[in-house]
Structure formats: C-alpha cells, structure tokens
Design a protein around this motif. Structure first.
Motif, PDB file in Angstrom:
ATOM      1  N   SER A  15     -11.995-106.416  -5.461  1.00  0.00           N
ATOM      2  CA  SER A  15     -10.808-107.147  -5.025  1.00  0.00           C
ATOM      3  C   SER A  15     -10.858-108.595  -5.497  1.00  0.00           C
ATOM      4  N   LEU A  16     -12.041-109.203  -5.440  1.00  0.00           N
ATOM      5  CA  LEU A  16     -12.214-110.602  -5.825  1.00  0.00           C
ATOM      6  C   LEU A  16     -12.245-110.790  -7.335  1.00  0.00           C
ATOM      7  N   LEU A  17     -12.944-109.905  -8.039  1.00  0.00           N
ATOM      8  CA  LEU A  17     -13.248-110.129  -9.454  1.00  0.00           C
ATOM      9  C   LEU A  17     -12.320-109.397 -10.414  1.00  0.00           C
ATOM     10  N   GLN A  18     -11.524-108.456  -9.913  1.00  0.00           N
ATOM     11  CA  GLN A  18     -10.441-107.856 -10.704  1.00  0.00           C
ATOM     12  C   GLN A  18      -9.133-108.175  -9.973  1.00  0.00           C
ATOM     13  N   ASP A  19      -8.887-109.450  -9.834  1.00  0.00           N
ATOM     14  CA  ASP A  19      -7.797-109.977  -9.017  1.00  0.00           C
ATOM     15  C   ASP A  19      -6.449-109.679  -9.672  1.00  0.00           C
ATOM     16  N   HIS A  68      -9.437-111.904  -2.033  1.00  0.00           N
ATOM     17  CA  HIS A  68      -9.176-112.455  -3.366  1.00  0.00           C
ATOM     18  C   HIS A  68      -8.736-113.909  -3.238  1.00  0.00           C
ATOM     19  N   ALA A  69      -8.444-114.516  -4.368  1.00  0.00           N
ATOM     20  CA  ALA A  69      -8.265-115.973  -4.424  1.00  0.00           C
ATOM     21  C   ALA A  69      -7.055-116.485  -3.646  1.00  0.00           C
ATOM     22  N   GLU A  70      -6.111-115.628  -3.309  1.00  0.00           N
ATOM     23  CA  GLU A  70      -4.975-116.069  -2.487  1.00  0.00           C
ATOM     24  C   GLU A  70      -5.260-115.904  -1.000  1.00  0.00           C
ATOM     25  N   ASN A  71      -6.351-115.240  -0.659  1.00  0.00           N
ATOM     26  CA  ASN A  71      -6.701-115.029   0.749  1.00  0.00           C
ATOM     27  C   ASN A  71      -7.994-115.730   1.146  1.00  0.00           C
ATOM     28  N   ILE A  72      -8.457-116.633   0.295  1.00  0.00           N
ATOM     29  CA  ILE A  72      -9.622-117.458   0.607  1.00  0.00           C
ATOM     30  C   ILE A  72      -9.152-118.901   0.650  1.00  0.00           C
ATOM     31  N   MET A  73      -9.354-119.555   1.774  1.00  0.00           N
ATOM     32  CA  MET A  73      -8.909-120.932   1.969  1.00  0.00           C
ATOM     33  C   MET A  73     -10.092-121.886   1.824  1.00  0.00           C
ATOM     34  N   LEU A  74      -9.861-122.994   1.146  1.00  0.00           N
ATOM     35  CA  LEU A  74     -10.893-124.020   1.018  1.00  0.00           C
ATOM     36  C   LEU A  74     -10.664-125.039   2.127  1.00  0.00           C
ATOM     37  N   LEU A  75     -11.567-125.034   3.085  1.00  0.00           N
ATOM     38  CA  LEU A  75     -11.385-125.849   4.288  1.00  0.00           C
ATOM     39  C   LEU A  75     -11.786-127.305   4.067  1.00  0.00           C
ATOM     40  N   GLU A  76     -12.508-127.543   2.979  1.00  0.00           N
ATOM     41  CA  GLU A  76     -12.879-128.922   2.605  1.00  0.00           C
ATOM     42  C   GLU A  76     -12.481-129.141   1.148  1.00  0.00           C
ATOM     43  N   PRO A  77     -11.167-129.158   0.856  1.00  0.00           N
ATOM     44  CA  PRO A  77     -10.717-129.252  -0.537  1.00  0.00           C
ATOM     45  C   PRO A  77     -11.256-130.504  -1.219  1.00  0.00           C
ATOM     46  N   GLY A  78     -11.625-130.318  -2.480  1.00  0.00           N
ATOM     47  CA  GLY A  78     -12.183-131.429  -3.227  1.00  0.00           C
ATOM     48  C   GLY A  78     -13.693-131.491  -3.159  1.00  0.00           C
ATOM     49  N   VAL A 129     -16.822-122.168  -6.947  1.00  0.00           N
ATOM     50  CA  VAL A 129     -16.008-121.645  -5.843  1.00  0.00           C
ATOM     51  C   VAL A 129     -16.152-120.128  -5.746  1.00  0.00           C
ATOM     52  N   TYR A 130     -16.186-119.440  -6.889  1.00  0.00           N
ATOM     53  CA  TYR A 130     -16.404-117.992  -6.868  1.00  0.00           C
ATOM     54  C   TYR A 130     -17.802-117.654  -6.370  1.00  0.00           C
ATOM     55  N   ALA A 131     -18.785-118.453  -6.761  1.00  0.00           N
ATOM     56  CA  ALA A 131     -20.147-118.200  -6.311  1.00  0.00           C
ATOM     57  C   ALA A 131     -20.219-118.250  -4.786  1.00  0.00           C
ATOM     58  N   GLN A 132     -19.501-119.199  -4.188  1.00  0.00           N
ATOM     59  CA  GLN A 132     -19.526-119.295  -2.728  1.00  0.00           C
ATOM     60  C   GLN A 132     -18.820-118.094  -2.094  1.00  0.00           C
ATOM     61  N   ALA A 133     -17.744-117.624  -2.723  1.00  0.00           N
ATOM     62  CA  ALA A 133     -17.055-116.439  -2.204  1.00  0.00           C
ATOM     63  C   ALA A 133     -17.949-115.202  -2.284  1.00  0.00           C
ATOM     64  N   ILE A 134     -18.759-115.119  -3.348  1.00  0.00           N
ATOM     65  CA  ILE A 134     -19.736-114.029  -3.470  1.00  0.00           C
ATOM     66  C   ILE A 134     -20.781-114.133  -2.367  1.00  0.00           C
ATOM     67  N   ASP A 135     -21.261-115.342  -2.122  1.00  0.00           N
ATOM     68  CA  ASP A 135     -22.284-115.530  -1.093  1.00  0.00           C
ATOM     69  C   ASP A 135     -21.775-115.116   0.287  1.00  0.00           C
ATOM     70  N   ALA A 136     -20.470-115.335   0.542  1.00  0.00           N
ATOM     71  CA  ALA A 136     -19.896-114.912   1.818  1.00  0.00           C
ATOM     72  C   ALA A 136     -19.927-113.392   1.939  1.00  0.00           C
ATOM     73  N   LEU A 137     -19.685-112.685   0.827  1.00  0.00           N
ATOM     74  CA  LEU A 137     -19.771-111.218   0.867  1.00  0.00           C
ATOM     75  C   LEU A 137     -21.203-110.760   1.101  1.00  0.00           C
ATOM     76  N   VAL A 138     -22.156-111.443   0.489  1.00  0.00           N
ATOM     77  CA  VAL A 138     -23.564-111.104   0.734  1.00  0.00           C
ATOM     78  C   VAL A 138     -23.860-111.228   2.233  1.00  0.00           C
TER      79      VAL A 138
END
Length: 296
Positions: A202-206, A167-177, A90-99
């Motif tokens: 912001s993401l990695l020193q949450d 950060h993890a409270e501001n990223i929503m998983l639209l396809e949970p599971g 899940v973090y890897a995908q959040a990183i990819d979005a920043l890229v």
C-alpha cells in the motif's frame, strides 16, 4: 469556527473546529452509508498499543459523529512534493512504524482471508472489464487467484494488524519541516488481521503518487533488515501487490461509473504499471496467464 475539509472517496465528511488556539477534527460518517464504530474500534486499539492514531475526544456513533485530535493538514504526499530531498527519510520513518506495528500481537479484528481477497479481486471483473467492453472468464479469474494466493495463506498465521490503506495521503507529519518528526496515521477503519507485506505494498506501490522502483527496493531492504521476514516474503509481496492493484483498478472504475468521481481514472495507469511488474513474477503465473487470455 467550523471549516469544512475536502472529503475522500466515501460518504464521510470532515470539519476542522477552532476555538481560540485549540482545534479538533469532526468527522461525520452518516448512517446508513457509513458507520463510525469500526474507526473507533481501531483507533482505541492503536492508542492502547502505542501507535499514533488520532486521540478520540468525543463520540456519538449512533448518529455518525466523532470528534478527534487534529493532526493538522501536512500530509506526507504534499510535504514530499515541496521537499523532495526529504522523501527517503520520511518513507524510512513510515517503514519503521510498520515494523513497530508488526511486532505487536494482532488486534481484535476480522481475518484477511481468501474470501476477502477474492471478493476484492472480483472488483476488477465486476467493474473494470464491463466498463472497458470486455467479456472475460470470471470463473477462471477466481481460480487463478486461488492458485496464486493459496500458498501464501498459511504463512499469514497468526497474522499482524493490516491497516489496509497505509499510504502517503493517509500519513500525517505532525512536526512538518522536521525530518524524523512524529508521524500520525489516519483512515484505518477497515483494519484486518493478515499478512505483513500488505501495508508495505500500500505504501510503496502507491496509487496516488509515483514511488520509484529504487525507493521501493530501498524501503523493502530496510523492512527486511528490521523485521527479518521469511524467505517467501518477496513472492508474497508481489502476490499482494497484484491483488491490491487489481482491486484498486476496479474501485477507481466504480467510483467513476457509480459515483461520478472521474478524478480517480487518471490514477489507473500508475496502478496498472505496478500491477504488470507484480504479474511478471513467477508467483503470479496463474493470474498473468489469465490476463494474457482475457485482456488485450
């Protein structure tokens, strides 16, 4: 059906509206304390740029009302709590979005310049120090940040869009599971044009959840491999880490002293620990020296 949701650290209120199988989110950002115009401005830019913010369904900015797409209620933070084995993916995908975000030309937003960095850092001496009964050298604090951040400022030109609260409270998983499922971004109304390392900090020193140093390292390596930042990236990352963490200590103190919101105090030790790691880097020597002289 109208169901109120728990708010955040602002005057904004949120409601989930349901009509049969359809749902939407209603945000009330009432003037004069709030202004939804910046949120709308950034949301429309994200959508036009192919990033996944909530679609705007209707708006009445003058009265503080915005109706948006409903991203559901599965935040990244709680999903990881329930599915710890999925944390890395899940973090890897959040990183990819920043890229992806950083490959875009910067949005039409104000610059994240030295004046803003200094104004934010000053929240530490304005709120935390008095609350802790500390009489500190405020002019020296500003000089230390000028010295620490000065070398970085030219490197954030022409700049990228900085969401500022990614950060993890501001990223929503639209396809949970579903590992690798689509993620959505919320709470981006304060976007500026600045340095590529800021949202990574912001993401990695949450401030709101523990991110292990091993995971932080892995995700920074993933970002480096994809984005190829310059050789100053590590030093600039800790510069922005220290600045953001000092700001957050000030903000969390203010939320308690001014607004009576005590739940943020329990997060300060986590933020402080990350700030001390950042201050140990040689790039932060001026600020570390100030801490040694002013903070017990």
């Amino acid at each position: 059906e109208i169901a109120p949701l728990v708010g955040d650290a602002s005057f904004r209120r949120y409601f989930r509206l349901k009509m049969g199988s359809r749902s939407a989110m209603l945000m009330h950002a009432p003037p004069p304390h709030e202004d939804p115009a910046p949120f709308l401005h950034v949301a429309k830019w994200l959508e036009a740029s192919g990033m996944r913010g909530p679609a705007i369904l209707s708006e009445d900015a003058a009265n503080g009302w915005v109706l948006t797409e409903d991203f559901g209620d599965q935040r990244m933070k709680e999903w990881i709590d329930d599915n710890p084995k999925g944390e890395h993916d899940v973090y890897a995908q959040a990183i990819d979005a920043l890229v992806q975000l950083h490959q875009l030309p910067a949005g039409p937003f104000e610059p994240y310049d030295m004046a803003v960095y200094q104004r934010e850092a000053a929240l530490f001496t304005e709120w935390y120090c008095p609350a802790s009964g500390l009489d500190v050298d405020e002019a020296g604090w500003a000089r230390a940040w000028q010295d620490a951040l000065g070398p970085m400022i030219p490197r954030q030109q022409p700049g990228i869009t900085v969401l500022r609260d990614y950060h993890a409270e501001n990223i929503m998983l639209l396809e949970p599971g579903k590992l690798g499922g689509e993620q959505g971004i919320i709470d981006f109304q304060d976007a500026l044009v600045g340095h590529r390392a800021y949202d990574l900090v912001s993401l990695l020193q949450d401030a709101r959840r523990d991110v292990s140093e091993a995971l932080e390292h892995d995700m920074l390596c993933r970002y480096r491999a994809a984005a190829q930042p310059d050789e100053h990236f590590e030093a600039d990352y800790v510069r922005l880490g220290a600045q953001r963490n000092a700001k957050i200590v000030g903000i969390f103190t203010r939320l308690y002293k001014r607004d009576g919101k005590s739940r943020y105090l329990e997060m300060i030790p986590r933020v402080w620990k990350a700030m001390e790691r950042d201050l140990a880097h040689e790039a932060m020597a001026p600020v570390a020296a100030w801490f040694a002289a002013n903070i017990p």
